[in-house]
Design a protein around this motif. Structure first.
Motif, PDB file in Angstrom:
ATOM      1  N   CYS A   1     -18.371  38.248  -4.001  1.00  0.00           N
ATOM      2  CA  CYS A   1     -18.437  39.277  -3.939  1.00  0.00           C
ATOM      3  C   CYS A   1     -17.751  39.747  -4.351  1.00  0.00           C
ATOM      4  N   THR A   2     -16.309  39.995  -3.975  1.00  0.00           N
ATOM      5  CA  THR A   2     -15.109  41.142  -4.003  1.00  0.00           C
ATOM      6  C   THR A   2     -14.420  40.904  -5.114  1.00  0.00           C
ATOM      7  N   GLY A   3     -14.104  40.504  -5.978  1.00  0.00           N
ATOM      8  CA  GLY A   3     -12.966  39.556  -6.606  1.00  0.00           C
ATOM      9  C   GLY A   3     -12.083  39.566  -6.610  1.00  0.00           C
ATOM     10  N   TYR A   4     -11.581  39.055  -4.931  1.00  0.00           N
ATOM     11  CA  TYR A   4     -10.657  38.651  -3.909  1.00  0.00           C
ATOM     12  C   TYR A   4      -9.285  39.816  -4.301  1.00  0.00           C
ATOM     13  N   GLU A   5      -8.626  41.022  -4.935  1.00  0.00           N
ATOM     14  CA  GLU A   5      -8.233  42.179  -4.388  1.00  0.00           C
ATOM     15  C   GLU A   5      -8.493  42.205  -3.464  1.00  0.00           C
ATOM     16  N   ASN A   6      -9.496  42.819  -2.948  1.00  0.00           N
ATOM     17  CA  ASN A   6      -9.076  43.045  -1.141  1.00  0.00           C
ATOM     18  C   ASN A   6      -9.475  41.655   0.252  1.00  0.00           C
ATOM     19  N   ILE A   7      -9.697  40.622  -0.117  1.00  0.00           N
ATOM     20  CA  ILE A   7      -8.607  39.653   0.487  1.00  0.00           C
ATOM     21  C   ILE A   7      -7.753  38.925   0.343  1.00  0.00           C
ATOM     22  N   VAL A   8      -6.883  39.301  -0.922  1.00  0.00           N
ATOM     23  CA  VAL A   8      -5.444  39.658  -0.471  1.00  0.00           C
ATOM     24  C   VAL A   8      -4.534  40.733   0.240  1.00  0.00           C
ATOM     25  N   ARG A   9      -5.709  41.394  -0.209  1.00  0.00           N
ATOM     26  CA  ARG A   9      -4.841  42.840   0.445  1.00  0.00           C
ATOM     27  C   ARG A   9      -4.961  42.488   1.990  1.00  0.00           C
ATOM     28  N   SER A  10      -6.216  41.806   2.334  1.00  0.00           N
ATOM     29  CA  SER A  10      -6.207  41.845   3.841  1.00  0.00           C
ATOM     30  C   SER A  10      -5.345  40.686   4.652  1.00  0.00           C
ATOM     31  N   ILE A  11      -5.420  39.369   3.328  1.00  0.00           N
ATOM     32  CA  ILE A  11      -4.205  38.727   4.321  1.00  0.00           C
ATOM     33  C   ILE A  11      -2.355  38.948   4.077  1.00  0.00           C
ATOM     34  N   ARG A  12      -2.594  40.029   2.933  1.00  0.00           N
ATOM     35  CA  ARG A  12      -0.715  40.980   3.245  1.00  0.00           C
ATOM     36  C   ARG A  12      -0.892  41.248   4.251  1.00  0.00           C
ATOM     37  N   HIS A  13      -1.682  42.621   4.263  1.00  0.00           N
ATOM     38  CA  HIS A  13      -1.835  43.334   6.292  1.00  0.00           C
ATOM     39  C   HIS A  13      -1.590  43.067   6.839  1.00  0.00           C
ATOM     40  N   ALA A  14      -2.414  41.458   7.706  1.00  0.00           N
ATOM     41  CA  ALA A  14      -2.065  40.301   8.165  1.00  0.00           C
ATOM     42  C   ALA A  14      -1.251  40.373   8.483  1.00  0.00           C
ATOM     43  N   ALA A  15       0.016  39.663   7.715  1.00  0.00           N
ATOM     44  CA  ALA A  15       1.282  39.231   7.317  1.00  0.00           C
ATOM     45  C   ALA A  15       2.262  40.478   7.748  1.00  0.00           C
ATOM     46  N   GLU A  16       2.253  41.447   6.906  1.00  0.00           N
ATOM     47  CA  GLU A  16       3.008  42.570   7.616  1.00  0.00           C
ATOM     48  C   GLU A  16       2.853  42.036   9.070  1.00  0.00           C
ATOM     49  N   SER A  17       1.527  42.811   9.205  1.00  0.00           N
ATOM     50  CA  SER A  17       1.042  43.323  10.981  1.00  0.00           C
ATOM     51  C   SER A  17       1.787  42.996  11.888  1.00  0.00           C
ATOM     52  N   GLU A  18       1.800  41.111  11.523  1.00  0.00           N
ATOM     53  CA  GLU A  18       2.243  40.088  12.418  1.00  0.00           C
ATOM     54  C   GLU A  18       4.023  40.343  12.218  1.00  0.00           C
ATOM     55  N   ARG A  19       4.714  41.194  11.427  1.00  0.00           N
ATOM     56  CA  ARG A  19       5.962  40.892  11.451  1.00  0.00           C
ATOM     57  C   ARG A  19       6.197  42.121  11.912  1.00  0.00           C
ATOM     58  N   ALA A  20       5.134  42.770  11.194  1.00  0.00           N
ATOM     59  CA  ALA A  20       6.033  44.369  13.156  1.00  0.00           C
ATOM     60  C   ALA A  20       5.458  43.921  14.091  1.00  0.00           C
ATOM     61  N   ALA A  21       4.680  43.391  14.483  1.00  0.00           N
ATOM     62  CA  ALA A  21       4.696  42.932  15.861  1.00  0.00           C
ATOM     63  C   ALA A  21       5.504  42.259  17.129  1.00  0.00           C
ATOM     64  N   GLY A  22       6.348  41.599  15.669  1.00  0.00           N
ATOM     65  CA  GLY A  22       7.443  40.972  16.390  1.00  0.00           C
ATOM     66  C   GLY A  22       7.113  38.903  16.024  1.00  0.00           C
TER      67      GLY A  22
END
Length: 157
Positions: free
Chosen positions: A136-157
């Motif tokens: 369905c997605t073409g993977y771009e939003n999946i990659v973006r979602s995983i990157r967002h999670a990584a950034e959020s987890e790093r910011a939360a410490g």
């Protein structure tokens, strides 16, 4: 055959046919339907779970092979108190899912990646999910979602 398995920190004992696949044990015997059964040939990855902390496609693992092991399914991503895993939040925020069929396998693979590599590049993310098929997605939003999670987890410490 008797199977003893720990799934999402809960112990289960079941008598099963020797040919029963792990995906069917999870869905049909234990009622954990978050693990999707898509192809039965290990091509799609929708059935990915962790077996002793390693992602496996549960359509290629016999239930008896999991006996004595620990299994984590997408239902096990939820944190104590019902809080969603950051990946689940990020998939919703960044539109990382459409029909949702591949999502459980994507989430399990992505959580495994982020637990080992907290700051993955897009190439590393794409390599990690290369065994998962999304139609369905073409993977771009999946990659973006995983990157967002990584950034959020790093910011939360």
């Amino acid at each position: 055959m008797r199977v003893t398995v720990t799934v999402n920190d809960q112990d289960y004992i079941r008598d099963v046919e020797p040919r029963l696949l792990l995906v069917h044990l999870l869905r049909d015997e234990l009622g954990l339907t978050g693990t999707h059964w898509g192809c039965d040939t290990s091509n799609c990855g929708a059935c990915t779970v962790w077996l002793d902390r390693v992602p496996v496609k549960s359509c290629t693992v016999l239930a008896v092979m999991a006996s004595g092991s620990s299994v984590r399914t997408v239902e096990g991503l939820e944190r104590r108190g019902g809080e969603l895993d950051q990946l689940q939040v990020s998939f919703a925020l960044c539109h990382g899912l459409q029909c949702g069929f591949c999502t459980p396998g994507m989430l399990m693979t992505a959580r495994w990646l982020l637990d080992r590599l907290p700051d993955p590049s897009d190439v590393e993310i794409r390599e990690a999910i290369s065994g998962q098929t999304c139609r369905c997605t073409g993977y771009e939003n999946i990659v973006r979602s995983i990157r967002h999670a990584a950034e959020s987890e790093r910011a939360a410490g």
